[in-house]
Design an enzyme around this catalytic site. Sequence first.
Site, PDB file in Angstrom:
ATOM      1  N   LEU A   1       0.765  -1.116   0.087  1.00  0.00           N
ATOM      2  CA  LEU A   1       0.094   0.221  -0.040  1.00  0.00           C
ATOM      3  C   LEU A   1       0.875   1.338  -0.089  1.00  0.00           C
ATOM      4  CD1 LEU A   1      -2.935  -0.855   2.462  1.00  0.00           C
ATOM      5  CD2 LEU A   1      -2.938  -0.720  -0.001  1.00  0.00           C
ATOM      6  N   CYS A   2       2.008   1.276  -0.826  1.00  0.00           N
ATOM      7  CA  CYS A   2       2.661   2.460  -0.941  1.00  0.00           C
ATOM      8  C   CYS A   2       3.183   2.714  -2.251  1.00  0.00           C
ATOM      9  CB  CYS A   2       3.910   2.456  -0.145  1.00  0.00           C
ATOM     10  SG  CYS A   2       4.758   0.739  -0.090  1.00  0.00           S
TER      11      CYS A   2
END
Lengths: 136, 286
Positions: free
Chosen positions: B89-90
């Site tokens: 999630l980056c």
Amino acid sequence: MGRKFNLEVVTPDEKFFEGETDMAILRTTEGDIGILFDHEPLVAPLKIGSIRIRQDESAFRWATCSSGFLTVSDEKVTVITDAAEWVDEIDLDRAERAKERAEKRIREGANKEVDVLRAKASLERATNRIRLYSQK
Amino acid sequence: MAVSNTRDIKRKIRSVNSTMQITKAMELVSTAKLKRARNRMDITKPYFETVTEAVKDILGADKSIKLKYVADKEIQNTLYIVITSDRGLCGGYNINAIKKALEDIADPKKAKFITIGKRATDAYNRMNLDVVDTFLYISEQPEYVHAVHIAKKALAMFDAGEVDAVKLVYTNFASTISQVPVTLQLLPIEKGEQVAKDEATDFVNYEPSPEEVLKFVIPKYVESTIFGGLIESAASEQAARRVAMESASDNAEEIIEELTLTYNQARQAAITQEITEIVGGAEALK
């Protein structure tokens, strides 16, 4: 009172010291050396020991110093070390505990798979702290 | 939109909304973490820079130094130290670093890896590459000891001749919105441009000897560079996550807006239809 020069002591966690001094004494692998103004350019590794910094007319300020190295250039003196600590900030209990732990590790070293070299270095650091603390 | 049932639309809005709450929270968390990581970076930068400078100075000043760390023999096997995060999630943060390392490799069979973070570990294992060591759960808050461990491992392999080059892949923190993966050669050290400088460099004294000093300084240099890379990657990770979460939140907002519009249209249509039916019914009764 001699002329002053710039000294910088850097550790990975902080800029430990930055300022003017007229004399600093450090322990290199070859022995203690004192640095005054206009010292010749030099690079030398440091041993676990102490840093003494003289500011103003007052006495030396002592600090512990872990291994690292020292560079003297025309503009300034830079000390790079893994860790440094003013003597009056030493946590004696913690040093004692570290010493015991390291000694135990070294004793058990042969049969268990411990890093004896590392334990020895840690013992040296702890004894250095205790020694400097008791000298205070 | 395919969903015309008002109840379905409502359910969808609710689901998007709860996702948005999560992404918003994550955005806030990474904003706070980013601030901390940047502070840390500012504190450690002087150390990192001073060590690098010192090594460059020594190598530049003295050309006679012969050491295996500065040898320029042909490189056969390279060890890559790849820094990624443990969590996703980056955005493209992890995949960019992973790809960057792969780009550099001529023959994947000869490359060895030390991975930091779960992402790189999983990725390279899946590709059946030679991962010799991994360090997990340190990438978010790296300490100097971690760098020491990694450096020790890398130096041991270099000393034993298992590899003849060590490269570090980390993510350079260019700004809060831009992070660039970088490959940096740690060993052997390139002598750099300093050699081209004229001979007038100061005579520097080395205690006990230049070789001895370098033997001591180079491991330090490797450690501190790895540490610098870890710290910078940690900041980049948070920055990347913040940006990713921000755009996710924005996107969720947009979807909700669209869905609300559709919902209102559907509701309006239903009401209109009901009224027509009532009017129609009343008309028929007359």
